[in-house]
Write a protein that holds these residues in place. Structure first.
Motif, PDB file in Angstrom:
ATOM      1  N   LEU A 142       0.890  -1.232  -0.015  1.00  0.00           N
ATOM      2  CA  LEU A 142       0.077   0.205  -0.229  1.00  0.00           C
ATOM      3  C   LEU A 142       0.931   1.275  -0.196  1.00  0.00           C
ATOM      4  O   LEU A 142       1.983   1.311   0.688  1.00  0.00           O
ATOM      5  CB  LEU A 142      -0.845   0.164   1.220  1.00  0.00           C
ATOM      6  CG  LEU A 142      -1.897  -0.994   1.203  1.00  0.00           C
ATOM      7  CD1 LEU A 142      -3.018  -0.977   2.401  1.00  0.00           C
ATOM      8  CD2 LEU A 142      -2.853  -0.944  -0.097  1.00  0.00           C
ATOM      9  N   PRO A 143       0.643   2.403  -0.708  1.00  0.00           N
ATOM     10  CA  PRO A 143       1.312   3.363  -0.781  1.00  0.00           C
ATOM     11  C   PRO A 143       1.419   4.062   0.542  1.00  0.00           C
ATOM     12  O   PRO A 143       2.420   4.784   0.729  1.00  0.00           O
ATOM     13  CB  PRO A 143       0.694   4.450  -1.706  1.00  0.00           C
ATOM     14  CG  PRO A 143      -0.510   3.393  -2.721  1.00  0.00           C
ATOM     15  CD  PRO A 143      -0.794   2.358  -1.670  1.00  0.00           C
ATOM     16  N   LEU A 144       0.576   3.905   1.499  1.00  0.00           N
ATOM     17  CA  LEU A 144       0.380   4.538   2.961  1.00  0.00           C
ATOM     18  C   LEU A 144       1.967   4.152   3.346  1.00  0.00           C
ATOM     19  O   LEU A 144       2.551   4.812   4.308  1.00  0.00           O
ATOM     20  CB  LEU A 144      -0.509   4.099   3.614  1.00  0.00           C
ATOM     21  CG  LEU A 144      -1.789   4.832   3.071  1.00  0.00           C
ATOM     22  CD1 LEU A 144      -2.778   4.278   4.121  1.00  0.00           C
ATOM     23  CD2 LEU A 144      -1.920   6.371   3.190  1.00  0.00           C
ATOM     24  N   SER A 183       5.790   2.199  -4.039  1.00  0.00           N
ATOM     25  CA  SER A 183       4.918   1.101  -4.147  1.00  0.00           C
ATOM     26  C   SER A 183       4.238   1.237  -5.595  1.00  0.00           C
ATOM     27  O   SER A 183       4.483   2.282  -6.110  1.00  0.00           O
ATOM     28  CB  SER A 183       3.537   1.211  -3.293  1.00  0.00           C
ATOM     29  OG  SER A 183       2.480   0.647  -3.745  1.00  0.00           O
ATOM     30  N   ARG A 230      -0.965   6.157  -6.274  1.00  0.00           N
ATOM     31  CA  ARG A 230      -1.549   6.832  -5.113  1.00  0.00           C
ATOM     32  C   ARG A 230      -2.808   7.080  -5.174  1.00  0.00           C
ATOM     33  O   ARG A 230      -3.718   7.408  -4.305  1.00  0.00           O
ATOM     34  CB  ARG A 230      -0.390   7.790  -4.514  1.00  0.00           C
ATOM     35  CG  ARG A 230      -0.777   8.204  -3.246  1.00  0.00           C
ATOM     36  CD  ARG A 230       0.279   9.108  -2.655  1.00  0.00           C
ATOM     37  NE  ARG A 230       0.192   9.378  -1.156  1.00  0.00           N
ATOM     38  CZ  ARG A 230       0.657   8.606  -0.333  1.00  0.00           C
ATOM     39  NH1 ARG A 230       1.252   7.307  -0.586  1.00  0.00           N
ATOM     40  NH2 ARG A 230       0.439   8.630   1.220  1.00  0.00           N
ATOM     41  N   VAL A 241      -7.581  -2.021   3.024  1.00  0.00           N
ATOM     42  CA  VAL A 241      -7.271  -1.134   1.989  1.00  0.00           C
ATOM     43  C   VAL A 241      -8.087   0.268   2.428  1.00  0.00           C
ATOM     44  O   VAL A 241      -7.975   1.311   2.039  1.00  0.00           O
ATOM     45  CB  VAL A 241      -7.793  -1.441   0.523  1.00  0.00           C
ATOM     46  CG1 VAL A 241      -6.920  -2.491   0.103  1.00  0.00           C
ATOM     47  CG2 VAL A 241      -9.105  -1.706   0.389  1.00  0.00           C
ATOM     48  N   TRP A 270      -6.165   3.461   2.966  1.00  0.00           N
ATOM     49  CA  TRP A 270      -5.721   4.110   1.608  1.00  0.00           C
ATOM     50  C   TRP A 270      -6.860   4.718   0.866  1.00  0.00           C
ATOM     51  O   TRP A 270      -6.749   5.908   0.414  1.00  0.00           O
ATOM     52  CB  TRP A 270      -5.097   2.827   0.952  1.00  0.00           C
ATOM     53  CG  TRP A 270      -4.841   3.321  -0.672  1.00  0.00           C
ATOM     54  CD1 TRP A 270      -4.143   4.647  -1.103  1.00  0.00           C
ATOM     55  CD2 TRP A 270      -4.808   2.550  -1.823  1.00  0.00           C
ATOM     56  NE1 TRP A 270      -3.856   4.855  -2.229  1.00  0.00           N
ATOM     57  CE2 TRP A 270      -4.250   3.388  -2.841  1.00  0.00           C
ATOM     58  CE3 TRP A 270      -4.972   1.308  -2.014  1.00  0.00           C
ATOM     59  CZ2 TRP A 270      -3.984   2.950  -4.042  1.00  0.00           C
ATOM     60  CZ3 TRP A 270      -4.841   0.920  -3.254  1.00  0.00           C
ATOM     61  CH2 TRP A 270      -4.312   1.631  -4.486  1.00  0.00           C
ATOM     62  N   GLU A 325      -7.649   8.113   2.677  1.00  0.00           N
ATOM     63  CA  GLU A 325      -6.762   9.260   2.232  1.00  0.00           C
ATOM     64  C   GLU A 325      -7.098   9.755   0.813  1.00  0.00           C
ATOM     65  O   GLU A 325      -7.112  10.934   0.563  1.00  0.00           O
ATOM     66  CB  GLU A 325      -5.364   8.679   2.208  1.00  0.00           C
ATOM     67  CG  GLU A 325      -4.382   9.646   1.885  1.00  0.00           C
ATOM     68  CD  GLU A 325      -2.692   9.206   1.917  1.00  0.00           C
ATOM     69  OE1 GLU A 325      -2.237   8.617   0.967  1.00  0.00           O
ATOM     70  OE2 GLU A 325      -2.013   9.468   2.933  1.00  0.00           O
ATOM     71  N   ARG A 326      -7.445   8.849   0.000  1.00  0.00           N
ATOM     72  CA  ARG A 326      -7.972   9.262  -1.215  1.00  0.00           C
ATOM     73  C   ARG A 326      -9.108   9.990  -1.296  1.00  0.00           C
ATOM     74  O   ARG A 326      -9.176  10.989  -2.072  1.00  0.00           O
ATOM     75  CB  ARG A 326      -8.493   7.878  -1.890  1.00  0.00           C
ATOM     76  CG  ARG A 326      -8.951   8.373  -3.597  1.00  0.00           C
ATOM     77  CD  ARG A 326      -7.864   8.721  -4.560  1.00  0.00           C
ATOM     78  NE  ARG A 326      -8.127   9.075  -5.922  1.00  0.00           N
ATOM     79  CZ  ARG A 326      -8.663  10.192  -6.198  1.00  0.00           C
ATOM     80  NH1 ARG A 326      -9.068  11.159  -5.237  1.00  0.00           N
ATOM     81  NH2 ARG A 326      -9.111  10.476  -7.446  1.00  0.00           N
TER      82      ARG A 326
END
Length: 444
Positions: A356-358, A363, A367, A434, A437, A440-441
């Protein structure tokens, strides 16, 4: 427990005592009574130990009375969003459940998880599109030795009474669609069917578009009742050169149907589901006690079911799509440009937290995804679905290379204690993993 405004009394039960122990029992009862009766308004903290005196010097904070008798986590839209979250799974995982009520409960877990985690689309795919399993489908549907049938022909020939046991993809699709539908429309849009006999076992979805009779929202789901006459006031004001509009009555859960304009070129069928948008975001003056005249005079328009999400930021339930194979899940995506982030799940994948980009600045995942999809396998996993798909086999993919089909090949529970993770559990684990993530999106 007995309770009044001044005293909390805990009713404790003691074991039957033996003869000769009355005195000890009475002493024990006295000690218990003094310890479980609390006089909330008559405490004298100043006549206690120095430690309690020091606590009394601290200014008490104002206590807030919290009502926990009813759920309060009401969805509150913030801003419109054009990104989506999807999941895909086969219906074959339901073959392990032998009774329709067990199957319905398992599907209910999937629907409930998707409602809680705001999934926008569920894709039901066939993980073995070329072969009908003789352990699942009865011989009378297989065609015999002299008459070979394709799997689709076999599935199409299955009678309604046998669908819950022999057509798991259709059963999953049917029950998921029913669970998503607002309760006031279910018996209008879903005729009596063998797949839905145990629908009472489904948990409450309670999604934002499952509105109660007293709840107002600018958007509602409805079904077309039939044609409606044009409003008299508007008919008088409309110029002669302008073609008159057509109208239809739509049942949206209000005391009476509302009148919705319909474009002349749009076919209108009774029982058709539609999303409507009211001109005003605030409730009408007489809400919720609306008369037939009040409902007739509401200014309403029909819109796409994605409008509440895209324009107002509502989570408006999920759509359900059928796919003939795993490859069709990706190639037949209905979003422009397809899915830009695809995640396959397998115990042979990398830990999901590492991808995960977090947690990983390098990654490979985008993102700021536009359309994210998580793909889950059946009892044997996703690898057989790749090997059974003729389109994927043509590209050189095998069970060992199944992870190459996706942007990420992840293990949801590394070091799992149980030998297997059920598909309905995997959906819950994956969506939970997820979620940070996705949040955050949504904040961007």
């Amino acid at each position: 427990m007995a309770k009044d405004s001044d005293t909390i009394v805990v009713n404790t039960r003691t074991r039957p005592r033996k003869e000769g122990t009355e005195e000890k029992a009475i002493q024990g009862k006295k000690r218990k009574a003094s310890s479980v009766v609390l006089h909330q308004n008559d405490r004298d903290d100043t006549a206690t130990s120095p430690a309690k005196k020091r606590k009394s010097d601290v200014q008490p904070t104002e206590e807030v009375d919290i009502d926990t008798s009813r759920p309060t986590a009401i969805f509150k839209p913030t801003a419109g969003r054009d990104w989506t979250v999807s999941i895909a799974l086969p219906g074959s995982w339901l073959n392990n459940a032998k009774k329709p009520d067990h199957k319905t409960v398992q599907v209910g877990r999937i629907a409930r998880a998707c409602a809680v985690f705001c999934v926008d689309e569920i894709v039901v795919f066939d993980d073995d599109p070329l072969h009908a399993d003789p352990k699942v489908v009865a011989p009378k549907y297989m065609g015999g030795k002299n008459k070979k049938k394709s799997k689709q022909q076999v599935l199409d020939s299955i009678l309604e009474e046998d669908e819950p046991w022999q057509n798991p993809d259709q059963f999953l699709y049917h029950v998921l669609s029913f669970a998503e539908c607002p309760p006031h429309l279910r018996f209008t849009l879903f005729p009596k069917h063998k797949n839905l006999e145990q629908a009472g076992m489904l948990p409450s979805m309670d999604m934002p578009h499952h509105l109660k009779s007293h709840e107002w929202c600018q958007y509602r789901e409805g079904s077309i009742v039939g044609p409606a006459p044009a409003p008299i006031s508007k008919a008088k004001r409309s110029p002669k050169s302008q073609a008159p509009k057509e109208y239809a009555y739509v049942e949206v859960g209000l005391p009476y149907p509302v009148r919705v304009p319909v474009p002349p070129e749009t076919p209108v069928e009774e029982g058709m589901r539609t999303t409507v948008c009211f001109a005003s975001a605030t409730a009408p003056p007489n809400w919720p006690q609306l008369s037939q005249t009040d409902c007739d005079n509401l200014e309403v328009t029909a819109c796409s079911n994605s409008v509440p999400r895209e324009e107002a930021g509502y989570y408006w339930g999920y759509t359900v799509r059928r796919a003939a194979s795993l490859s069709a899940v990706l190639t037949e995506c209905e979003y422009p440009g397809g899915y830009d982030v695809t995640m396959g799940t397998s115990e042979r994948g990398v830990p999901i937290r590492s991808i995960l980009p977090l947690n990983n600045n390098t990654s490979p995942l985008a993102r700021n995804f536009k359309h994210l999809i998580l793909v889950f396998g059946g009892v044997a996993g996703l690898e057989p679905a790749v090997a059974n798909d003729p389109e994927l086999v043509k590209t050189g993919l095998t069970k060992g290379k199944a992870g190459e089909l996706f942007d990420a090949w992840v293990n949801l529970v590394p070091g799992q204690g149980s030998r297997t993770i059920r598909t309905e559990e995997a959906v819950e684990f994956g969506l939970c993993a997820v979620r940070p993530w996705i949040e955050e999106r949504g904040d961007e």
